[in-house]
Scaffold this motif. Structure first.
Motif, short mmCIF file in Angstrom:
data_model
loop_
_atom_site.label_atom_id
_atom_site.label_comp_id
_atom_site.label_asym_id
_atom_site.label_seq_id
_atom_site.Cartn_x
_atom_site.Cartn_y
_atom_site.Cartn_z
N ASN A 30 0.81 -1.21 0.00
CA ASN A 30 0.00 0.00 0.00
C ASN A 30 0.84 1.27 0.00
O ASN A 30 1.82 1.37 0.75
N VAL A 31 0.41 2.22 -0.78
CA VAL A 31 0.84 3.60 -0.59
C VAL A 31 -0.01 4.13 0.56
O VAL A 31 -1.24 4.02 0.53
N MET A 32 0.63 4.69 1.56
CA MET A 32 -0.07 5.22 2.71
C MET A 32 -0.01 6.74 2.68
O MET A 32 1.03 7.32 2.35
N ALA A 33 -1.11 7.37 3.08
CA ALA A 33 -1.17 8.82 3.00
C ALA A 33 -1.93 9.41 4.18
O ALA A 33 -2.72 8.72 4.83
N TRP A 34 -1.65 10.66 4.40
CA TRP A 34 -2.43 11.47 5.34
C TRP A 34 -3.06 12.62 4.55
O TRP A 34 -2.37 13.32 3.81
N PHE A 35 -4.36 12.77 4.73
CA PHE A 35 -5.11 13.90 4.19
C PHE A 35 -5.62 14.71 5.37
O PHE A 35 -5.66 14.23 6.51
N ARG A 36 -6.07 15.91 5.09
CA ARG A 36 -6.74 16.70 6.12
C ARG A 36 -7.86 17.53 5.49
O ARG A 36 -7.80 17.86 4.30
N GLN A 37 -8.83 17.84 6.32
CA GLN A 37 -9.94 18.68 5.87
C GLN A 37 -10.28 19.66 6.97
O GLN A 37 -10.67 19.27 8.08
N ALA A 38 -10.10 20.93 6.66
CA ALA A 38 -10.44 22.00 7.58
C ALA A 38 -11.88 22.43 7.34
O ALA A 38 -12.42 22.22 6.24
N PRO A 39 -12.52 23.04 8.32
CA PRO A 39 -13.91 23.48 8.16
C PRO A 39 -14.08 24.40 6.94
O PRO A 39 -13.31 25.37 6.78
N GLY A 40 -15.02 24.07 6.08
CA GLY A 40 -15.29 24.89 4.92
C GLY A 40 -14.32 24.74 3.78
O GLY A 40 -14.41 25.47 2.78
N LYS A 41 -13.38 23.80 3.90
CA LYS A 41 -12.37 23.61 2.86
C LYS A 41 -12.42 22.18 2.32
O LYS A 41 -12.96 21.28 2.95
N GLU A 42 -11.83 22.00 1.15
CA GLU A 42 -11.77 20.67 0.56
C GLU A 42 -10.69 19.84 1.24
O GLU A 42 -9.73 20.37 1.80
N ARG A 43 -10.86 18.55 1.15
CA ARG A 43 -9.86 17.64 1.67
C ARG A 43 -8.58 17.79 0.85
O ARG A 43 -8.63 17.87 -0.38
N GLU A 44 -7.44 17.84 1.52
CA GLU A 44 -6.17 18.01 0.81
C GLU A 44 -5.17 16.94 1.25
O GLU A 44 -5.18 16.48 2.40
N LEU A 45 -4.33 16.56 0.31
CA LEU A 45 -3.27 15.60 0.60
C LEU A 45 -2.16 16.30 1.37
O LEU A 45 -1.64 17.33 0.93
N VAL A 46 -1.79 15.74 2.50
CA VAL A 46 -0.73 16.31 3.33
C VAL A 46 0.60 15.63 3.01
O VAL A 46 1.61 16.30 2.82
N ALA A 47 0.60 14.30 2.97
CA ALA A 47 1.83 13.56 2.71
C ALA A 47 1.49 12.13 2.32
O ALA A 47 0.43 11.63 2.68
N HIS A 48 2.38 11.51 1.55
CA HIS A 48 2.23 10.09 1.30
C HIS A 48 3.59 9.41 1.27
O HIS A 48 4.64 10.07 1.10
N ILE A 49 3.56 8.11 1.44
CA ILE A 49 4.80 7.34 1.51
C ILE A 49 4.60 5.96 0.92
O ILE A 49 3.57 5.31 1.12
N TYR A 50 5.58 5.59 0.10
CA TYR A 50 5.70 4.20 -0.31
C TYR A 50 7.17 3.86 -0.14
O TYR A 50 7.60 3.58 0.96
N THR A 51 7.93 3.99 -1.22
CA THR A 51 9.39 3.93 -1.06
C THR A 51 9.96 5.34 -0.98
O THR A 51 11.06 5.54 -0.48
N THR A 52 9.23 6.30 -1.49
CA THR A 52 9.60 7.71 -1.39
C THR A 52 8.51 8.45 -0.64
O THR A 52 7.42 7.93 -0.40
N ARG A 53 8.80 9.69 -0.30
CA ARG A 53 7.84 10.51 0.45
C ARG A 53 7.47 11.75 -0.36
O ARG A 53 8.29 12.28 -1.11
N TYR A 54 6.23 12.17 -0.18
CA TYR A 54 5.75 13.43 -0.76
C TYR A 54 5.14 14.26 0.37
O TYR A 54 4.49 13.72 1.26
N TYR A 55 5.36 15.58 0.29
CA TYR A 55 4.76 16.50 1.25
C TYR A 55 4.12 17.68 0.52
O TYR A 55 4.68 18.20 -0.45
N ALA A 56 2.99 18.12 1.03
CA ALA A 56 2.42 19.37 0.55
C ALA A 56 3.35 20.51 0.96
O ALA A 56 4.01 20.45 2.00
N ASP A 57 3.39 21.55 0.15
CA ASP A 57 4.27 22.68 0.43
C ASP A 57 3.99 23.29 1.80
O ASP A 57 4.91 23.75 2.49
#
Length: 114
Positions: A30-57
């Motif tokens: 599995n690629v594992m990820a964290w998303f977040r959703q603030a009140p009144g906003k769309e869900r956004e990707l925060v970070a994901h990881i498989y063999t590499t990592r990605y982060y939102a700015d």
């Protein structure tokens, strides 16, 4: 199935570590990820990881995603928290090569006061 824990109420500048325990299918595929959703906003990707990592700015250099395949667990270490990090944080998973995340946790609330 994904079960998150570790959310809470903290002050700006504090740290929190979120955990997500997975069950039901081969975690290592599995690629594992964290998303977040603030009140009144769309869900956004925060970070994901498989063999590499990605982060939102918006979280780069403050948040760290990691995984322990032996424990079927993914973590999100959040440092230098800001009020704008306040949101419900969701753990998500997809099989490597899939386009969409098809497994979601119930979410854990993170509230950062100024």
């Amino acid at each position: 199935q994904l079960v998150e824990s570790g959310g809470g109420l903290v002050q700006a500048g504090d740290s929190l570590r979120l955990s997500c325990v997975a069950s039901g299918r081969a975690f290592i595929r599995n690629v594992m990820a964290w998303f977040r959703q603030a009140p009144g906003k769309e869900r956004e990707l925060v970070a994901h990881i498989y063999t590499t990592r990605y982060y939102a700015d918006s979280v780069k250099d403050r948040f760290t995603i990691s995984r322990d395949n032996a424990k079927n667990t993914v973590y999100l270490q959040m440092n230098s928290l800001k009020p704008e990090d306040t949101a419900i944080y969701y753990c998500a998973a997809k099989i490597i090569g899939s386009r969409t995340y098809d497994s979601w946790g119930q979410g854990t609330q993170v509230t950062v006061s100024s």
